[in-house]
Design a protein around this motif. Sequence first.
Motif, PDB file in Angstrom:
ATOM      1  N   PHE A  25      55.898 -40.106  -8.002  1.00  0.00           N
ATOM      2  CA  PHE A  25      56.279 -41.196  -8.909  1.00  0.00           C
ATOM      3  C   PHE A  25      55.204 -41.521  -9.939  1.00  0.00           C
ATOM      4  CE2 PHE A  25      58.886 -42.189  -5.056  1.00  0.00           C
ATOM      5  CZ  PHE A  25      60.133 -41.969  -5.635  1.00  0.00           C
ATOM      6  N   GLY A  26      53.966 -41.058  -9.715  1.00  0.00           N
ATOM      7  CA  GLY A  26      52.930 -41.237 -10.719  1.00  0.00           C
ATOM      8  C   GLY A  26      52.117 -42.507 -10.561  1.00  0.00           C
ATOM      9  N   LYS A  27      51.446 -42.903 -11.623  1.00  0.00           N
ATOM     10  CA  LYS A  27      50.441 -43.967 -11.524  1.00  0.00           C
ATOM     11  C   LYS A  27      51.051 -45.342 -11.291  1.00  0.00           C
ATOM     12  CE  LYS A  27      50.049 -44.083 -16.578  1.00  0.00           C
ATOM     13  NZ  LYS A  27      49.111 -43.967 -17.726  1.00  0.00           N
ATOM     14  N   TYR A  28      52.363 -45.490 -11.487  1.00  0.00           N
ATOM     15  CA  TYR A  28      53.024 -46.757 -11.178  1.00  0.00           C
ATOM     16  C   TYR A  28      53.972 -46.587  -9.995  1.00  0.00           C
ATOM     17  CZ  TYR A  28      51.234 -47.461 -15.881  1.00  0.00           C
ATOM     18  OH  TYR A  28      50.420 -47.521 -16.990  1.00  0.00           O
ATOM     19  N   ALA A  29      53.545 -45.792  -9.031  1.00  0.00           N
ATOM     20  CA  ALA A  29      54.377 -45.483  -7.864  1.00  0.00           C
ATOM     21  C   ALA A  29      54.836 -46.732  -7.123  1.00  0.00           C
ATOM     22  CB  ALA A  29      53.612 -44.567  -6.911  1.00  0.00           C
ATOM     23  N   GLY A  30      53.995 -47.753  -7.112  1.00  0.00           N
ATOM     24  CA  GLY A  30      54.352 -48.968  -6.402  1.00  0.00           C
ATOM     25  C   GLY A  30      55.590 -49.653  -6.981  1.00  0.00           C
ATOM     26  N   LEU A  31      55.757 -49.579  -8.275  1.00  0.00           N
ATOM     27  CA  LEU A  31      56.964 -50.136  -8.901  1.00  0.00           C
ATOM     28  C   LEU A  31      58.190 -49.323  -8.503  1.00  0.00           C
ATOM     29  CD1 LEU A  31      58.377 -52.109 -10.813  1.00  0.00           C
ATOM     30  CD2 LEU A  31      57.674 -50.637 -12.725  1.00  0.00           C
ATOM     31  N   ALA A  32      58.055 -48.004  -8.506  1.00  0.00           N
ATOM     32  CA  ALA A  32      59.156 -47.150  -8.045  1.00  0.00           C
ATOM     33  C   ALA A  32      59.495 -47.477  -6.590  1.00  0.00           C
ATOM     34  CB  ALA A  32      58.774 -45.678  -8.182  1.00  0.00           C
ATOM     35  N   GLN A  33      58.463 -47.661  -5.783  1.00  0.00           N
ATOM     36  CA  GLN A  33      58.666 -47.987  -4.374  1.00  0.00           C
ATOM     37  C   GLN A  33      59.502 -49.246  -4.225  1.00  0.00           C
ATOM     38  OE1 GLN A  33      57.647 -50.705  -2.582  1.00  0.00           O
ATOM     39  NE2 GLN A  33      57.428 -50.029  -0.485  1.00  0.00           N
TER      40      GLN A  33
END
Length: 291
Positions: free
Chosen positions: A270-278
């Motif tokens: 998901f890349g550097k903003y994986a937490g938002l995707a999560q």
Amino acid sequence: MTDPWTDWQLYKDWRPDLASFQETLDGGQAFCWDALDEFNYEGVVSNIPFRVRWDSTKSVYWTSYRLFFDEADALFGKYIGTEETYQMLYDTLPWRSDAHLKACMEAFPDLRILNQPHGETLLGFLCSATKQIVQIKEMLRLIRDRFGAPIVDCYRSLPDWETLNSITESDLRDCKFGFRAKNISKTAALLHPTPDLIDMIVEQDYATAKTTLCSFPGVGEKVADCVLLFGYQKLEAFPVDTWIIKAMQRRYDLEGWHPKQVAHFGRSHFGKYAGLAQQFIFASERKQPRK
DNA sequence: TTCCAGGAAGTCG
DNA sequence: CGACTTCATGGA
């Protein structure tokens, strides 16, 4: 007696649909918001009482006591974030090549990651081990009402970590903390000599900050990632809980993968903003009725 | 009743 | 290292 909740303010930097509004405030990032009805929430953030309202023009309004207006105005903007920031974040996620992520984003198109106070985020997720969100909220409500600092009328803020260090483990257990009481007492004792540490973590990079948090009793990788994501705006944090394990093995064919492996996959995919995707995936998965 | 909940940490082989 | 336990409590 006049109604203290006057002067409702339009927050122009967030125009969410109802599902995104509800999920952002009451989907498990924060545990301080109580629904008055499906459009109105009340909660204390830091030392400010708030009410927040959504209406069908996709407008979000907030209000606090007049006494706290200036501080509340600054805090609410920081807490929710700006339209410009989230347009960039959404556009950067790999939804163009990931149909499941795209579907989750379409289900909660205006979902945001809250920027919560450090101390209360750590406390909330230290309570979270094998508890449902409603139970975490109950634990925090009890400790706030019994040991929190009075603000105005019946409103109290959560106890800070100095205060938590003076509360006995037995008192914590009386607030339904269970086996988590010992972790909170030990973390409070650890923080006592260096009360600034909890705010200094925001200056650390993700890896360093995570190492720091994981040195606190009761904080493992998952809790650390939640605190970093929802309290420190470290968007590369990818919390892996039981919901994410289920979602990822079903949607991304990660059958039998361990939490640490799933977290690595998430940050890589998901890349550097994986937490938002999560958070999109977590929200969508949890909305599915049963399993 | 059994299973599970936004897990972590200790023990055993 | 990996698998298994224990830790409280309540909702589904």
